[in-house]
Design a protein around this motif. Structure first.
Motif, PDB file in Angstrom:
ATOM      1  N   HIS A   1      -6.360   2.997 -21.212  1.00  0.00           N
ATOM      2  CA  HIS A   1      -6.632   3.105 -19.779  1.00  0.00           C
ATOM      3  C   HIS A   1      -6.550   1.716 -19.182  1.00  0.00           C
ATOM      4  CE1 HIS A   1      -8.137   4.680 -16.067  1.00  0.00           C
ATOM      5  NE2 HIS A   1      -9.239   3.950 -16.117  1.00  0.00           N
ATOM      6  N   THR A   2      -5.477   1.450 -18.464  1.00  0.00           N
ATOM      7  CA  THR A   2      -5.250   0.120 -17.915  1.00  0.00           C
ATOM      8  C   THR A   2      -5.048   0.197 -16.411  1.00  0.00           C
ATOM      9  OG1 THR A   2      -2.873   0.293 -18.304  1.00  0.00           O
ATOM     10  CG2 THR A   2      -4.206  -0.719 -20.047  1.00  0.00           C
ATOM     11  N   CYS A   3      -5.127  -0.960 -15.757  1.00  0.00           N
ATOM     12  CA  CYS A   3      -4.900  -1.056 -14.319  1.00  0.00           C
ATOM     13  C   CYS A   3      -3.460  -0.672 -14.004  1.00  0.00           C
ATOM     14  CB  CYS A   3      -5.186  -2.482 -13.844  1.00  0.00           C
ATOM     15  SG  CYS A   3      -4.749  -2.795 -12.114  1.00  0.00           S
TER      16      CYS A   3
ATOM     17  N   ALA B   1       1.960  -0.356  -8.889  1.00  0.00           N
ATOM     18  CA  ALA B   1       0.912   0.666  -8.821  1.00  0.00           C
ATOM     19  C   ALA B   1       1.453   1.977  -8.255  1.00  0.00           C
ATOM     20  CB  ALA B   1      -0.261   0.171  -7.991  1.00  0.00           C
ATOM     21  N   LEU B   2       2.225   1.901  -7.173  1.00  0.00           N
ATOM     22  CA  LEU B   2       2.764   3.115  -6.565  1.00  0.00           C
ATOM     23  C   LEU B   2       3.798   3.775  -7.473  1.00  0.00           C
ATOM     24  CD1 LEU B   2       3.075   2.010  -2.831  1.00  0.00           C
ATOM     25  CD2 LEU B   2       1.323   3.461  -3.876  1.00  0.00           C
ATOM     26  N   HIS B   3       4.550   2.983  -8.219  1.00  0.00           N
ATOM     27  CA  HIS B   3       5.492   3.542  -9.191  1.00  0.00           C
ATOM     28  C   HIS B   3       4.732   4.286 -10.286  1.00  0.00           C
ATOM     29  CE1 HIS B   3       8.509   3.599 -12.473  1.00  0.00           C
ATOM     30  NE2 HIS B   3       9.372   3.665 -11.477  1.00  0.00           N
ATOM     31  N   GLN B   4       3.621   3.724 -10.738  1.00  0.00           N
ATOM     32  CA  GLN B   4       2.791   4.394 -11.745  1.00  0.00           C
ATOM     33  C   GLN B   4       2.221   5.705 -11.198  1.00  0.00           C
ATOM     34  OE1 GLN B   4       1.853   3.297 -15.114  1.00  0.00           O
ATOM     35  NE2 GLN B   4       3.759   2.184 -14.707  1.00  0.00           N
ATOM     36  N   VAL B   5       1.829   5.683  -9.934  1.00  0.00           N
ATOM     37  CA  VAL B   5       1.288   6.895  -9.309  1.00  0.00           C
ATOM     38  C   VAL B   5       2.359   7.980  -9.227  1.00  0.00           C
ATOM     39  CG1 VAL B   5       0.476   7.856  -7.119  1.00  0.00           C
ATOM     40  CG2 VAL B   5      -0.536   5.732  -8.001  1.00  0.00           C
ATOM     41  N   LYS B   6       3.555   7.623  -8.787  1.00  0.00           N
ATOM     42  CA  LYS B   6       4.598   8.617  -8.528  1.00  0.00           C
ATOM     43  C   LYS B   6       5.260   9.135  -9.797  1.00  0.00           C
ATOM     44  CE  LYS B   6       5.931   7.206  -3.841  1.00  0.00           C
ATOM     45  NZ  LYS B   6       7.042   6.762  -2.976  1.00  0.00           N
ATOM     46  N   TYR B   7       5.409   8.278 -10.796  1.00  0.00           N
ATOM     47  CA  TYR B   7       6.255   8.655 -11.931  1.00  0.00           C
ATOM     48  C   TYR B   7       5.565   8.606 -13.293  1.00  0.00           C
ATOM     49  CZ  TYR B   7       9.619   7.788  -8.238  1.00  0.00           C
ATOM     50  OH  TYR B   7      10.294   7.817  -7.045  1.00  0.00           O
TER      51      TYR B   7
ATOM     52  N   PHE C   1       2.026   9.642 -13.691  1.00  0.00           N
ATOM     53  CA  PHE C   1       0.823  10.487 -13.686  1.00  0.00           C
ATOM     54  C   PHE C   1      -0.472   9.697 -13.506  1.00  0.00           C
ATOM     55  CE2 PHE C   1       4.054  12.401 -16.487  1.00  0.00           C
ATOM     56  CZ  PHE C   1       4.359  13.540 -15.737  1.00  0.00           C
ATOM     57  N   ARG C   2      -0.420   8.612 -12.709  1.00  0.00           N
ATOM     58  CA  ARG C   2      -1.622   7.828 -12.469  1.00  0.00           C
ATOM     59  C   ARG C   2      -2.297   8.262 -11.166  1.00  0.00           C
ATOM     60  NH1 ARG C   2      -2.855   3.297 -15.323  1.00  0.00           N
ATOM     61  NH2 ARG C   2      -4.848   3.697 -14.279  1.00  0.00           N
ATOM     62  N   GLY C   3      -2.681   9.538 -11.131  1.00  0.00           N
ATOM     63  CA  GLY C   3      -3.406  10.044  -9.979  1.00  0.00           C
ATOM     64  C   GLY C   3      -4.728   9.340  -9.767  1.00  0.00           C
ATOM     65  N   ASP C   4      -5.335   8.855 -10.870  1.00  0.00           N
ATOM     66  CA  ASP C   4      -6.599   8.134 -10.740  1.00  0.00           C
ATOM     67  C   ASP C   4      -6.439   6.886  -9.877  1.00  0.00           C
ATOM     68  OD1 ASP C   4      -4.943   6.986 -12.735  1.00  0.00           O
ATOM     69  OD2 ASP C   4      -6.659   6.073 -13.749  1.00  0.00           O
ATOM     70  N   ALA C   5      -5.272   6.236  -9.976  1.00  0.00           N
ATOM     71  CA  ALA C   5      -5.020   5.040  -9.167  1.00  0.00           C
ATOM     72  C   ALA C   5      -4.885   5.402  -7.693  1.00  0.00           C
ATOM     73  CB  ALA C   5      -3.768   4.314  -9.660  1.00  0.00           C
ATOM     74  N   ALA C   6      -4.237   6.538  -7.406  1.00  0.00           N
ATOM     75  CA  ALA C   6      -4.086   6.966  -6.010  1.00  0.00           C
ATOM     76  C   ALA C   6      -5.452   7.242  -5.384  1.00  0.00           C
ATOM     77  CB  ALA C   6      -3.203   8.210  -5.931  1.00  0.00           C
ATOM     78  N   ILE C   7      -6.327   7.918  -6.111  1.00  0.00           N
ATOM     79  CA  ILE C   7      -7.665   8.199  -5.582  1.00  0.00           C
ATOM     80  C   ILE C   7      -8.433   6.894  -5.361  1.00  0.00           C
ATOM     81  CG2 ILE C   7      -9.897   9.265  -6.095  1.00  0.00           C
ATOM     82  CD1 ILE C   7      -8.328  11.429  -7.648  1.00  0.00           C
ATOM     83  N   HIS C   8      -8.311   5.973  -6.307  1.00  0.00           N
ATOM     84  CA  HIS C   8      -9.017   4.695  -6.199  1.00  0.00           C
ATOM     85  C   HIS C   8      -8.506   3.901  -4.990  1.00  0.00           C
ATOM     86  CE1 HIS C   8     -10.781   1.104  -8.684  1.00  0.00           C
ATOM     87  NE2 HIS C   8     -11.365   1.263  -7.516  1.00  0.00           N
ATOM     88  N   LEU C   9      -7.187   3.888  -4.783  1.00  0.00           N
ATOM     89  CA  LEU C   9      -6.635   3.211  -3.610  1.00  0.00           C
ATOM     90  C   LEU C   9      -7.073   3.899  -2.317  1.00  0.00           C
ATOM     91  CD1 LEU C   9      -3.038   2.399  -4.889  1.00  0.00           C
ATOM     92  CD2 LEU C   9      -4.925   0.789  -4.549  1.00  0.00           C
ATOM     93  N   GLY C  10      -7.201   5.228  -2.368  1.00  0.00           N
ATOM     94  CA  GLY C  10      -7.707   5.959  -1.211  1.00  0.00           C
ATOM     95  C   GLY C  10      -9.141   5.575  -0.880  1.00  0.00           C
ATOM     96  N   GLU C  11      -9.956   5.380  -1.900  1.00  0.00           N
ATOM     97  CA  GLU C  11     -11.334   4.934  -1.657  1.00  0.00           C
ATOM     98  C   GLU C  11     -11.338   3.555  -0.998  1.00  0.00           C
ATOM     99  OE1 GLU C  11     -12.953   5.137  -5.564  1.00  0.00           O
ATOM    100  OE2 GLU C  11     -13.287   7.312  -5.490  1.00  0.00           O
ATOM    101  N   TRP C  12     -10.461   2.679  -1.475  1.00  0.00           N
ATOM    102  CA  TRP C  12     -10.335   1.360  -0.859  1.00  0.00           C
ATOM    103  C   TRP C  12      -9.914   1.496   0.601  1.00  0.00           C
ATOM    104  CZ3 TRP C  12      -6.072  -1.223   1.211  1.00  0.00           C
ATOM    105  CH2 TRP C  12      -6.255  -2.588   1.466  1.00  0.00           C
TER     106      TRP C  12
ATOM    107  N   GLY D   1       3.003  16.663 -10.422  1.00  0.00           N
ATOM    108  CA  GLY D   1       1.672  17.131 -10.795  1.00  0.00           C
ATOM    109  C   GLY D   1       0.662  17.040  -9.677  1.00  0.00           C
ATOM    110  N   TYR D   2       1.020  16.384  -8.591  1.00  0.00           N
ATOM    111  CA  TYR D   2       0.129  16.218  -7.442  1.00  0.00           C
ATOM    112  C   TYR D   2       0.931  15.611  -6.300  1.00  0.00           C
ATOM    113  CZ  TYR D   2       0.050  11.642  -9.761  1.00  0.00           C
ATOM    114  OH  TYR D   2       0.418  10.486 -10.385  1.00  0.00           O
ATOM    115  N   ASN D   3       0.321  15.633  -5.125  1.00  0.00           N
ATOM    116  CA  ASN D   3       0.860  14.927  -3.959  1.00  0.00           C
ATOM    117  C   ASN D   3       0.051  13.648  -3.811  1.00  0.00           C
ATOM    118  OD1 ASN D   3       1.520  13.943  -1.430  1.00  0.00           O
ATOM    119  ND2 ASN D   3       0.949  15.781  -0.313  1.00  0.00           N
ATOM    120  N   GLN D   4       0.707  12.492  -3.934  1.00  0.00           N
ATOM    121  CA  GLN D   4      -0.031  11.229  -3.909  1.00  0.00           C
ATOM    122  C   GLN D   4      -0.740  11.010  -2.576  1.00  0.00           C
ATOM    123  OE1 GLN D   4       3.262  11.422  -4.166  1.00  0.00           O
ATOM    124  NE2 GLN D   4       4.214  10.119  -2.618  1.00  0.00           N
ATOM    125  N   ALA D   5      -0.180  11.505  -1.471  1.00  0.00           N
ATOM    126  CA  ALA D   5      -0.845  11.358  -0.174  1.00  0.00           C
ATOM    127  C   ALA D   5      -2.140  12.171  -0.133  1.00  0.00           C
ATOM    128  CB  ALA D   5       0.082  11.790   0.959  1.00  0.00           C
ATOM    129  N   GLU D   6      -2.121  13.331  -0.801  1.00  0.00           N
ATOM    130  CA  GLU D   6      -3.340  14.143  -0.871  1.00  0.00           C
ATOM    131  C   GLU D   6      -4.424  13.420  -1.677  1.00  0.00           C
ATOM    132  OE1 GLU D   6      -4.790  18.456  -2.642  1.00  0.00           O
ATOM    133  OE2 GLU D   6      -2.677  18.171  -2.137  1.00  0.00           O
TER     134      GLU D   6
END
Length: 234
Positions: free
Chosen positions: A18-20, A83-89, A91-102, A133-138
Motif C-alpha cells: 500500500h503506497t502513495c 496519482a490520477l493515472h493510478q486512479v484511472k488505470y 484501481f486506486r479508488g482510495d486515492a480518489a476518495i482521499h483527494l476528494g476529502e482534501w 470499476g468506479y467513476n473517479q468523479a463520484e
C-alpha cells in the motif's frame, strides 16, 4: 483483529504494498491513498477565492455559471498526473476518495461554497465505468461529501454514448465530440437548487460545457463547477 486477518493483512502488504498513489512512498496510514508530504505540496491554484479566475474564463460566453474553479495545477510528469493515472488505470479508488476529502477542506474555506445544495459527479459511460470499476468523479464527490456533509447524487446524470479520446483534439473538435452525449435521469431533485458539478481535470471545458448545457435546462437550477486540477494552456 483475529490472527488470520492479521496474517492476511501482512501477506497482502507483501505482494500488494500500500503506497502513495502520487509518489510511491509507503509513508501512509491504512486508509489513505496519498501521503502527507504529497498532500502538503499540492500546487494549489487559489482559484476558489478568486472571482474571474482562469477556469471561470474558460466558460465565459459559453454557459452561465455562478462560480468555477480548480483546486490545483496539473502538469505532465508531475505527482498529480501520476496519482490520477493510478486512479484511472490501476484501481486506486482510495486515492480518489482521499483527494476528494482534501478538496472538501479546500471548498469549505471558500466564501461561496455555503450556497451549494448538491454535489453532482461528471458521469462516465457505463462501459468505461465497468472497465475501471468506479467513476473517479463520484469518488471525489464521496470524499468531498465526507468532509462537508453535502449530499451527492451519483445517478442524476447519464452519459448516453461513449466518446473517443480527446487528448489530441482542439477545443472545437472536443465540443463537437460531446454533442448529445449527456442526459438527465431525473430533473426533479435538481430543480431550484445550486448544483456543484465535480470532475477530475479541466482543460478546454468542452465536457463540462456539454453537461452544463443540459443541467441549465432544468427550471430554477443554478450551476457551479469545481475540478480537482486545471491544465494550464501554454
Amino acid at each position: 483483529m483475529p490472527a488470520f486477518l492479521t496474517l492476511f493483512h501482512h501477506l497482502s502488504g507483501l505482494f500488494f504494498p500500500h503506497t502513495c498513489a502520487a509518489c510511491g512512498s509507503a509513508n501512509l496510514v491504512p486508509d489513505a491513498g496519498i501521503c502527507p508530504q504529497c498532500l502538503a505540496t499540492l500546487p494549489v491554484t487559489g482559484y476558489l477565492h478568486e472571482p474571474g479566475n482562469p477556469v471561470e474564463e474558460i466558460f465565459w460566453g459559453r454557459i452561465t455559471l455562478q462560480h468555477a474553479a480548480a483546486c490545483c495545477f496539473f502538469a505532465k510528469k508531475s505527482r498529480i498526473q501520476h496519482a490520477l493515472h493510478q486512479v484511472k488505470y490501476h484501481f486506486r479508488g482510495d486515492a480518489a476518495i482521499h483527494l476528494g476529502e482534501w478538496m472538501g477542506h479546500q471548498l469549505s474555506a471558500s466564501a461561496w461554497f455555503s450556497s451549494i445544495d448538491l454535489l453532482l459527479p461528471m458521469p462516465l459511460h457505463p462501459k468505461r465505468q465497468s472497465e475501471r470499476g468506479y467513476n473517479q468523479a463520484e469518488l471525489l464527490c464521496r470524499g468531498i461529501s465526507a468532509v462537508t456533509k453535502l449530499q451527492q447524487l451519483p445517478n442524476a446524470l447519464v452519459r448516453k454514448s461513449a466518446t473517443r479520446s480527446q487528448t489530441h483534439q482542439h477545443r472545437h473538435e472536443r465540443w463537437e465530440n460531446m454533442q448529445g452525449v449527456f442526459g438527465i435521469a431525473d430533473p426533479g431533485p435538481l430543480a431550484n437548487r445550486h448544483i456543484l458539478l465535480i470532475d477530475d481535470v479541466v482543460t478546454t471545458g468542452a465536457t463540462l460545457e456539454a453537461m452544463g448545457e443540459q443541467l441549465l435546462k432544468i427550471p430554477g437550477l443554478t450551476l457551479s463547477i469545481c475540478c480537482f486540477a486545471y491544465t494550464v494552456k501554454h
